[in-house]
Design a protein around this motif. Sequence first.
Motif, PDB file in Angstrom:
ATOM      1  N   ARG A 105       0.843  -1.202   0.000  1.00  0.00           N
ATOM      2  CA  ARG A 105       0.000   0.000   0.000  1.00  0.00           C
ATOM      3  C   ARG A 105       0.879   1.253   0.000  1.00  0.00           C
ATOM      4  O   ARG A 105       1.827   1.365   0.777  1.00  0.00           O
ATOM      5  CB  ARG A 105      -0.913   0.001   1.230  1.00  0.00           C
ATOM      6  N   VAL A 122      -1.562  11.828  -9.388  1.00  0.00           N
ATOM      7  CA  VAL A 122      -1.346  11.759  -7.949  1.00  0.00           C
ATOM      8  C   VAL A 122       0.038  12.291  -7.615  1.00  0.00           C
ATOM      9  O   VAL A 122       0.884  12.500  -8.497  1.00  0.00           O
ATOM     10  CB  VAL A 122      -1.491  10.310  -7.425  1.00  0.00           C
ATOM     11  N   GLU A 164      -1.632  11.638  -2.778  1.00  0.00           N
ATOM     12  CA  GLU A 164      -2.519  12.795  -2.811  1.00  0.00           C
ATOM     13  C   GLU A 164      -2.935  13.045  -4.254  1.00  0.00           C
ATOM     14  O   GLU A 164      -2.157  12.817  -5.186  1.00  0.00           O
ATOM     15  CB  GLU A 164      -1.820  14.033  -2.255  1.00  0.00           C
ATOM     16  N   ALA A 192      -8.862   3.127  -3.345  1.00  0.00           N
ATOM     17  CA  ALA A 192      -7.539   2.582  -3.615  1.00  0.00           C
ATOM     18  C   ALA A 192      -7.532   1.878  -4.974  1.00  0.00           C
ATOM     19  O   ALA A 192      -8.526   1.282  -5.381  1.00  0.00           O
ATOM     20  CB  ALA A 192      -7.141   1.611  -2.509  1.00  0.00           C
ATOM     21  N   ASP A 223       4.914  10.567  -1.567  1.00  0.00           N
ATOM     22  CA  ASP A 223       6.032  10.876  -0.685  1.00  0.00           C
ATOM     23  C   ASP A 223       7.281  10.218  -1.276  1.00  0.00           C
ATOM     24  O   ASP A 223       7.293   8.997  -1.500  1.00  0.00           O
ATOM     25  CB  ASP A 223       5.755  10.323   0.717  1.00  0.00           C
ATOM     26  N   GLU A 280       0.415   5.497   0.082  1.00  0.00           N
ATOM     27  CA  GLU A 280      -0.475   6.642   0.242  1.00  0.00           C
ATOM     28  C   GLU A 280      -0.153   7.707  -0.804  1.00  0.00           C
ATOM     29  O   GLU A 280       1.015   7.931  -1.140  1.00  0.00           O
ATOM     30  CB  GLU A 280      -0.337   7.236   1.643  1.00  0.00           C
ATOM     31  N   ALA A 340      -3.415   4.316  -2.612  1.00  0.00           N
ATOM     32  CA  ALA A 340      -4.578   4.829  -1.876  1.00  0.00           C
ATOM     33  C   ALA A 340      -4.586   6.351  -1.965  1.00  0.00           C
ATOM     34  O   ALA A 340      -3.777   7.029  -1.332  1.00  0.00           O
ATOM     35  CB  ALA A 340      -4.514   4.380  -0.421  1.00  0.00           C
ATOM     36  N   VAL A 341      -5.479   6.889  -2.764  1.00  0.00           N
ATOM     37  CA  VAL A 341      -5.580   8.338  -2.965  1.00  0.00           C
ATOM     38  C   VAL A 341      -6.509   8.917  -1.900  1.00  0.00           C
ATOM     39  O   VAL A 341      -7.627   8.413  -1.693  1.00  0.00           O
ATOM     40  CB  VAL A 341      -6.128   8.659  -4.374  1.00  0.00           C
ATOM     41  N   LYS A 342      -6.037   9.952  -1.223  1.00  0.00           N
ATOM     42  CA  LYS A 342      -6.846  10.576  -0.181  1.00  0.00           C
ATOM     43  C   LYS A 342      -8.161  11.097  -0.764  1.00  0.00           C
ATOM     44  O   LYS A 342      -8.171  11.777  -1.781  1.00  0.00           O
ATOM     45  CB  LYS A 342      -6.081  11.728   0.462  1.00  0.00           C
ATOM     46  N   GLY A 343      -9.249  10.723  -0.126  1.00  0.00           N
ATOM     47  CA  GLY A 343     -10.554  11.141  -0.607  1.00  0.00           C
ATOM     48  C   GLY A 343     -11.102  10.312  -1.734  1.00  0.00           C
ATOM     49  O   GLY A 343     -12.156  10.626  -2.291  1.00  0.00           O
TER      50      GLY A 343
END
Length: 224
Positions: free
Chosen positions: A6, A43, A10, A73, A46, A8, A67-70
């Motif tokens: 996974r 996207v 944005e 996934a 990090d 993360e 997994a895109v915030k909002g």
Amino acid sequence: MVQTIRIEAEARERAGKGAARATRRGGLVPAVIYGAKQEATLVALDPRDIMKELQKGGWQSHLYEVAVKGGAAVRTLMRDVQFHPVTDRPIHVDFQRLAPGARIRVKVPVHFENEASAPGLKAGGVLNVVRRELEVYADPDAVPERFEIDLGATGIGDSLRWSSVKDAFGTKPTIADRDFVVATIAPPTTEAEIVAPAAPEVPEATKQKAGGKAAAPAPAAKKK
């Protein structure tokens, strides 16, 4: 089997070089998710997450759940990473979205077992690896971590082929027209000292002809 990792992310709203540079100035790595007949998803990641995966090795055969915030996934493969020419840090990542039910094309590393006990290697032979990774079509949920080939009964001159893989895990090789070579047990190499033959001595007369006419002898001194 390969685990799903996974990552993360944005969401990014704008595409283009200017928007990508702005993302990097913000300390993130721009990326895109494409494929499965859907619109591309922009996207930002990090950079530490990307470097962690690159340092593991074999990232091209790993499954990633971005997994895109909002948002939801997305199951993907990391297909390409672009690096800064000076710092060698990642500056852009391409992910391929996995379509439901579709087989994926991945590279799986090869592991050789029983090298220490292989008769050919004990006799001085050398393991010549032709392919360290094998490209195959696989089910996304059944991508093997690695392929294994047993060297326990191999001798000098033997070839290890696709058929030598102990378990293919239901995959099919992209090279389908032959039982291709993965590695061989080559004969031992010897260092032979090569002595250059000495150049034959050239007669003085031959040297004079090569350089032009021979010089005339000096006149004898007159007696007083």
